[in-house]
Design a protein around this motif. Structure first.
Motif, PDB file in Angstrom:
ATOM      1  N   GLU A  29      29.745  18.870  42.815  1.00  0.00           N
ATOM      2  CA  GLU A  29      28.702  18.843  41.791  1.00  0.00           C
ATOM      3  C   GLU A  29      28.813  20.022  40.823  1.00  0.00           C
ATOM      4  OE1 GLU A  29      26.140  16.586  41.128  1.00  0.00           O
ATOM      5  OE2 GLU A  29      27.498  15.397  42.369  1.00  0.00           O
ATOM      6  N   ARG A  30      29.515  21.067  41.209  1.00  0.00           N
ATOM      7  CA  ARG A  30      29.520  22.303  40.436  1.00  0.00           C
ATOM      8  C   ARG A  30      30.486  22.230  39.262  1.00  0.00           C
ATOM      9  NH1 ARG A  30      28.049  27.514  40.483  1.00  0.00           N
ATOM     10  NH2 ARG A  30      26.764  27.124  42.323  1.00  0.00           N
ATOM     11  N   VAL A  31      30.027  22.704  38.099  1.00  0.00           N
ATOM     12  CA  VAL A  31      30.887  22.871  36.926  1.00  0.00           C
ATOM     13  C   VAL A  31      31.666  24.176  37.098  1.00  0.00           C
ATOM     14  CG1 VAL A  31      30.903  23.326  34.447  1.00  0.00           C
ATOM     15  CG2 VAL A  31      29.429  21.533  35.378  1.00  0.00           C
ATOM     16  N   THR A  32      32.989  24.098  36.961  1.00  0.00           N
ATOM     17  CA  THR A  32      33.845  25.262  37.216  1.00  0.00           C
ATOM     18  C   THR A  32      34.736  25.606  36.026  1.00  0.00           C
ATOM     19  OG1 THR A  32      35.521  23.830  38.227  1.00  0.00           O
ATOM     20  CG2 THR A  32      33.889  24.841  39.706  1.00  0.00           C
ATOM     21  N   GLY A  33      34.382  25.109  34.860  1.00  0.00           N
ATOM     22  CA  GLY A  33      35.177  25.408  33.682  1.00  0.00           C
ATOM     23  C   GLY A  33      35.164  24.231  32.728  1.00  0.00           C
ATOM     24  N   ALA A  34      36.148  24.206  31.835  1.00  0.00           N
ATOM     25  CA  ALA A  34      36.211  23.135  30.840  1.00  0.00           C
ATOM     26  C   ALA A  34      37.647  22.869  30.439  1.00  0.00           C
ATOM     27  CB  ALA A  34      35.387  23.506  29.600  1.00  0.00           C
ATOM     28  N   ALA A  35      37.910  21.615  30.079  1.00  0.00           N
ATOM     29  CA  ALA A  35      39.170  21.266  29.435  1.00  0.00           C
ATOM     30  C   ALA A  35      39.020  21.591  27.951  1.00  0.00           C
ATOM     31  CB  ALA A  35      39.481  19.792  29.633  1.00  0.00           C
ATOM     32  N   VAL A  36      39.925  22.420  27.425  1.00  0.00           N
ATOM     33  CA  VAL A  36      39.812  22.897  26.052  1.00  0.00           C
ATOM     34  C   VAL A  36      41.055  22.458  25.272  1.00  0.00           C
ATOM     35  CG1 VAL A  36      39.691  24.938  24.567  1.00  0.00           C
ATOM     36  CG2 VAL A  36      38.353  24.845  26.688  1.00  0.00           C
ATOM     37  N   LEU A  37      40.827  21.725  24.177  1.00  0.00           N
ATOM     38  CA  LEU A  37      41.914  21.233  23.344  1.00  0.00           C
ATOM     39  C   LEU A  37      42.140  22.190  22.181  1.00  0.00           C
ATOM     40  CD1 LEU A  37      43.909  18.947  22.547  1.00  0.00           C
ATOM     41  CD2 LEU A  37      42.025  17.962  21.211  1.00  0.00           C
ATOM     42  N   ASP A  38      43.356  22.739  22.090  1.00  0.00           N
ATOM     43  CA  ASP A  38      43.740  23.563  20.944  1.00  0.00           C
ATOM     44  C   ASP A  38      44.082  22.630  19.792  1.00  0.00           C
ATOM     45  OD1 ASP A  38      44.708  25.432  19.147  1.00  0.00           O
ATOM     46  OD2 ASP A  38      46.677  25.550  20.112  1.00  0.00           O
ATOM     47  N   ALA A  39      43.211  22.584  18.783  1.00  0.00           N
ATOM     48  CA  ALA A  39      43.392  21.649  17.672  1.00  0.00           C
ATOM     49  C   ALA A  39      44.628  21.964  16.847  1.00  0.00           C
ATOM     50  CB  ALA A  39      42.148  21.654  16.791  1.00  0.00           C
ATOM     51  N   GLU A  40      45.111  23.196  16.886  1.00  0.00           N
ATOM     52  CA  GLU A  40      46.265  23.569  16.076  1.00  0.00           C
ATOM     53  C   GLU A  40      47.582  23.073  16.675  1.00  0.00           C
ATOM     54  OE1 GLU A  40      45.701  25.452  12.941  1.00  0.00           O
ATOM     55  OE2 GLU A  40      43.913  24.395  13.617  1.00  0.00           O
ATOM     56  N   SER A  41      47.674  23.041  18.001  1.00  0.00           N
ATOM     57  CA  SER A  41      48.921  22.630  18.655  1.00  0.00           C
ATOM     58  C   SER A  41      48.812  21.287  19.365  1.00  0.00           C
ATOM     59  CB  SER A  41      49.355  23.691  19.671  1.00  0.00           C
ATOM     60  OG  SER A  41      48.418  23.747  20.752  1.00  0.00           O
ATOM     61  N   GLY A  42      47.585  20.825  19.608  1.00  0.00           N
ATOM     62  CA  GLY A  42      47.385  19.598  20.375  1.00  0.00           C
ATOM     63  C   GLY A  42      47.492  19.783  21.870  1.00  0.00           C
ATOM     64  N   VAL A  43      47.642  21.022  22.333  1.00  0.00           N
ATOM     65  CA  VAL A  43      47.777  21.310  23.759  1.00  0.00           C
ATOM     66  C   VAL A  43      46.392  21.459  24.388  1.00  0.00           C
ATOM     67  CG1 VAL A  43      48.603  23.000  25.447  1.00  0.00           C
ATOM     68  CG2 VAL A  43      50.019  22.404  23.459  1.00  0.00           C
ATOM     69  N   GLU A  44      46.210  20.857  25.562  1.00  0.00           N
ATOM     70  CA  GLU A  44      44.947  20.985  26.285  1.00  0.00           C
ATOM     71  C   GLU A  44      45.111  21.983  27.433  1.00  0.00           C
ATOM     72  OE1 GLU A  44      41.721  17.775  26.799  1.00  0.00           O
ATOM     73  OE2 GLU A  44      42.880  17.679  28.670  1.00  0.00           O
ATOM     74  N   ILE A  45      44.120  22.847  27.574  1.00  0.00           N
ATOM     75  CA  ILE A  45      44.159  23.919  28.569  1.00  0.00           C
ATOM     76  C   ILE A  45      42.975  23.754  29.511  1.00  0.00           C
ATOM     77  CG2 ILE A  45      44.068  26.429  28.920  1.00  0.00           C
ATOM     78  CD1 ILE A  45      45.081  26.701  26.013  1.00  0.00           C
ATOM     79  N   ALA A  46      43.222  23.890  30.803  1.00  0.00           N
ATOM     80  CA  ALA A  46      42.138  23.915  31.791  1.00  0.00           C
ATOM     81  C   ALA A  46      41.650  25.360  31.907  1.00  0.00           C
ATOM     82  CB  ALA A  46      42.625  23.400  33.137  1.00  0.00           C
ATOM     83  N   VAL A  47      40.454  25.623  31.408  1.00  0.00           N
ATOM     84  CA  VAL A  47      39.888  26.972  31.422  1.00  0.00           C
ATOM     85  C   VAL A  47      38.917  27.075  32.588  1.00  0.00           C
ATOM     86  CG1 VAL A  47      38.628  28.719  30.122  1.00  0.00           C
ATOM     87  CG2 VAL A  47      40.101  27.089  28.920  1.00  0.00           C
ATOM     88  N   ARG A  48      39.235  27.936  33.532  1.00  0.00           N
ATOM     89  CA  ARG A  48      38.409  28.085  34.736  1.00  0.00           C
ATOM     90  C   ARG A  48      37.387  29.204  34.539  1.00  0.00           C
ATOM     91  NH1 ARG A  48      42.054  30.168  38.340  1.00  0.00           N
ATOM     92  NH2 ARG A  48      43.412  30.573  36.554  1.00  0.00           N
ATOM     93  N   ALA A  49      36.173  28.971  35.022  1.00  0.00           N
ATOM     94  CA  ALA A  49      35.106  29.970  34.878  1.00  0.00           C
ATOM     95  C   ALA A  49      34.098  29.793  36.002  1.00  0.00           C
ATOM     96  CB  ALA A  49      34.413  29.836  33.534  1.00  0.00           C
ATOM     97  N   ARG A  50      33.545  30.911  36.429  1.00  0.00           N
ATOM     98  CA  ARG A  50      32.526  30.860  37.477  1.00  0.00           C
ATOM     99  C   ARG A  50      31.216  30.314  36.959  1.00  0.00           C
ATOM    100  NH1 ARG A  50      32.568  36.888  39.330  1.00  0.00           N
ATOM    101  NH2 ARG A  50      31.283  36.177  41.084  1.00  0.00           N
ATOM    102  N   ARG A  51      30.953  30.530  35.665  1.00  0.00           N
ATOM    103  CA  ARG A  51      29.745  30.001  35.035  1.00  0.00           C
ATOM    104  C   ARG A  51      30.100  29.558  33.624  1.00  0.00           C
ATOM    105  NH1 ARG A  51      25.443  28.941  37.956  1.00  0.00           N
ATOM    106  NH2 ARG A  51      23.835  30.137  36.871  1.00  0.00           N
ATOM    107  N   VAL A  52      29.510  28.459  33.188  1.00  0.00           N
ATOM    108  CA  VAL A  52      29.712  27.939  31.839  1.00  0.00           C
ATOM    109  C   VAL A  52      28.372  27.939  31.120  1.00  0.00           C
ATOM    110  CG1 VAL A  52      30.430  25.966  30.431  1.00  0.00           C
ATOM    111  CG2 VAL A  52      31.671  26.517  32.544  1.00  0.00           C
ATOM    112  N   VAL A  53      28.354  28.441  29.879  1.00  0.00           N
ATOM    113  CA  VAL A  53      27.148  28.438  29.052  1.00  0.00           C
ATOM    114  C   VAL A  53      27.383  27.494  27.873  1.00  0.00           C
ATOM    115  CG1 VAL A  53      25.643  29.799  27.548  1.00  0.00           C
ATOM    116  CG2 VAL A  53      26.490  30.785  29.693  1.00  0.00           C
ATOM    117  N   ASN A  54      26.532  26.484  27.779  1.00  0.00           N
ATOM    118  CA  ASN A  54      26.595  25.541  26.660  1.00  0.00           C
ATOM    119  C   ASN A  54      25.630  26.014  25.577  1.00  0.00           C
ATOM    120  OD1 ASN A  54      26.535  23.389  24.900  1.00  0.00           O
ATOM    121  ND2 ASN A  54      25.410  22.023  26.271  1.00  0.00           N
TER     122      ASN A  54
END
Length: 565
Positions: free
Chosen positions: A213-238
């Motif tokens: 159930e826990r959110v542990t980060g976000a998939a982040v798309l670099d719009a300049e290169s088209g590469v997607e990165i899995a960014v891990r974090a202990r807490r996410v703030v929207n």
């Protein structure tokens, strides 16, 4: 202090850091609240990433009324706590956090009734003055703003000779403050990066990472290169403002509140078109009318109407422009004509939802919630109180970490460029003499960059051509374009023309005549090839045309992209 330049090398390093690091906090959203949250978190000793899908302040935070204020009209709604909080933040910004970017401005409130209205408004403004005073303690005592004063009709017309004599029987004049909202947001993000945050634009969170159930980060798309990165974090703030509900769907959850969008439209006209020595505020049937000084222009706003379409689609229409012109012309000796409107912009306010369709009565307060473990959501509020919103969001995020986190220090933390800015202002004539610039140009730089203006003076010292005005936008120097790319994270022509400068709204042609010249200055720093410059110009022209609702050629469009020799 020496700043961390957000140039191309910084971005390459930041992308690698995003992929290789588990952060304490990942902040999604590069408006003022997201930038403020990143600064709050990193200044408490946490490791922080800040990602923004477009550019700093590309949404609401570049399209406000440019005011730092307590909200005089909220007193009538008996929202005393909100007003007191906002006025405290106004004092902090003026005296400690950003005196180089936030400045006092006078406003005239015309009175139409001889006795009861003067007593009623004067009582409210007296309370506003009292709540805005800073006796003792955190700000060192004293009054940040002068007290209001009452004016006869003759006195009011001396301050505002452009008003019709029959439009008022007297007036009350009081003080608030203003800021370039987009520049301020970018400078907060730069300050966060200076203290170690990993700050990236054109980096879109496309989904949240989960462990159970826990959110542990976000998939982040670099719009300049088209590469997607899995960014891990202990807490996410929207902190995505009017995009909050969409981010909630991305997390496959519902927040315990709903966000309603309210559209605010503003016009720009030339300063010499309305003879006033002061700003102006008055009530309308639907909202509040402001006439706000802005360099060589006045900003006229605002509307406050429900917006039920997508948050990416907000634009002013003819009805918005006609409404604002009708409201201001009711006060002016010489009415404004539609063709005298230099610029138009529309923004969306994220308001906490309530019953009914009247967004003028929805709360300007903010809220923080944790709808699923690991995900903190902050929304609502107003630009002036961003720091409190950010502090509350990081307080909530810190509560879920397994280590002790210090309390917020941002009430005592100057924004980049603040420290030393007063000294440089006092030395502006010497700086002008040493740089070969007119003192008015040096003052312009100091009011936009504070102590960081020395970076631009160094650029000009190395290349005197950068001290020349931008063709098609003579209020700005070529050095400002280069600096926007080398230090302020600008990646596209729109970033420079719309937010690092305000050429888009300040020039009659929307900055089209300046576009090619600006793109040529950006090209060598960003490594653009020969095809990229005209492509950037074309994309920008199409954007301006769409925002203005114009299908034919824009003024200056023939010169926007010269044919090759």
């Amino acid at each position: 202090m020496t700043s961390v330049p957000l140039g191309p090398q910084y971005r390459r390093d930041a992308l690698r850091r995003l992929a290789d690091t588990e952060f304490d906090v990942l902040v999604v959203g590069g408006g003022i609240v997201g930038a403020g949250a990143a600064l709050d978190a990193v200044s408490r000793g946490l490791s922080v990433a800040l990602v923004e899908a477009r550019d700093w302040a590309a949404g609401t935070s570049s399209r406000s009324s440019k005011l730092i204020h307590g909200g005089l009209r909220y007193l009538e709604q008996r929202d005393f706590g909100l007003v007191r909080e906002a006025l405290r933040e106004r004092s902090l910004l003026l005296t400690r956090l950003a005196p180089h970017l936030v400045r006092p401005v006078r406003f005239l409130y015309p009175l139409r009734h001889r006795l009861w209205e003067r007593c009623y408004v004067a009582a409210g403004v007296t309370l506003y003055d009292t709540l805005g005073a800073t006796p003792g303690g955190a700000l060192g005592g004293g009054r940040v703003m002068p007290r209001h004063r009452q004016l006869t009709r003759g006195g009011a017309l001396r301050e505002a000779p452009g008003l019709r004599a029959d439009a008022l029987v007297g007036a009350i004049q009081y003080y608030d403050a203003q800021v370039d909202d987009a520049r301020y947001t970018m400078m907060v993000a730069r300050t966060a990066a200076h203290y170690g945050a990993c700050a990236l634009t054109r980096a879109e969170a496309t989904g949240f990472l989960r462990e159970g159930e826990r959110v542990t980060g976000a998939a982040v798309l670099d719009a300049e290169s088209g590469v997607e990165i899995a960014v891990r974090a202990r807490r996410v703030v929207n902190a995505t403002g009017v995009w909050t509900d969409g981010a909630g769907r991305m997390a496959q959850t519902r927040t315990p509140f709903s966000v309603r969008a309210s559209k605010g439209v503003h016009l720009l006209v030339r300063r010499d078109r309305i003879p006033l020595h002061t700003g102006l505020i008055t009530r309308t049937d639907k909202s509040v009318l402001f006439v706000i000084p802005w360099g060589r222009h006045w900003i006229i706003g605002t509307t406050d109407t429900p917006w039920d379409h997508g948050p990416d689609e907000a634009a002013a229409d003819s009805a918005d422009v006609d409404y604002l012109l009708d409201q201001v012309n009711a006060l002016l000796r010489v009415p404004l004509e539609r063709q005298e409107v230099v610029g138009v912009y529309a923004g969306l306010r994220p308001l906490l939802s309530g019953d009914g369709g009247d967004t003028t009565r929805l709360s300007r307060e903010h809220t923080v919630a944790e709808p699923v473990p690991g995900l903190v959501v902050v929304t609502g509020g107003k630009f002036t109180t961003y720091r409190v919103m950010a502090q509350d969001a990081i307080d909530a995020a810190a509560a879920g970490l397994d280590t002790a986190v210090p309390a917020s220090v941002t009430a005592r933390l100057p924004i980049l460029g603040a420290v030393g800015s007063e000294v440089l202002w006092n030395e502006r004539h010497r700086l002008a003499s040493g740089s070969g610039l007119h003192v008015a140009r040096v003052e312009h730089l100091l009011q936009r960059y504070g102590a960081c203006a020395t970076d631009l003076l160094s650029l000009i010292a190395r290349d005197a051509g950068l001290g020349e005005p931008v063709p098609g936008a003579p209020d700005y120097l070529r050095a400002e374009v280069v600096y926007a790319v080398t230090h302020e994270g600008a990646l596209h022509l729109e970033d420079v023309l719309s937010r690092r400068t305000r050429i888009t709204i300040e020039e009659q042609d929307g900055g089209v005549a300046a576009a090619y010249h600006v793109a040529e200055l950006m090209a060598p720093v960003l490594g653009w090839d020969a095809a990229q410059v005209p492509a950037e110009v074309d994309a920008y022209v199409r954007q301006v045309r769409a925002e203005r609702g114009e299908e034919g050629p824009l003024p200056g469009e023939q010169a926007a992209c010269p044919a090759p020799a």
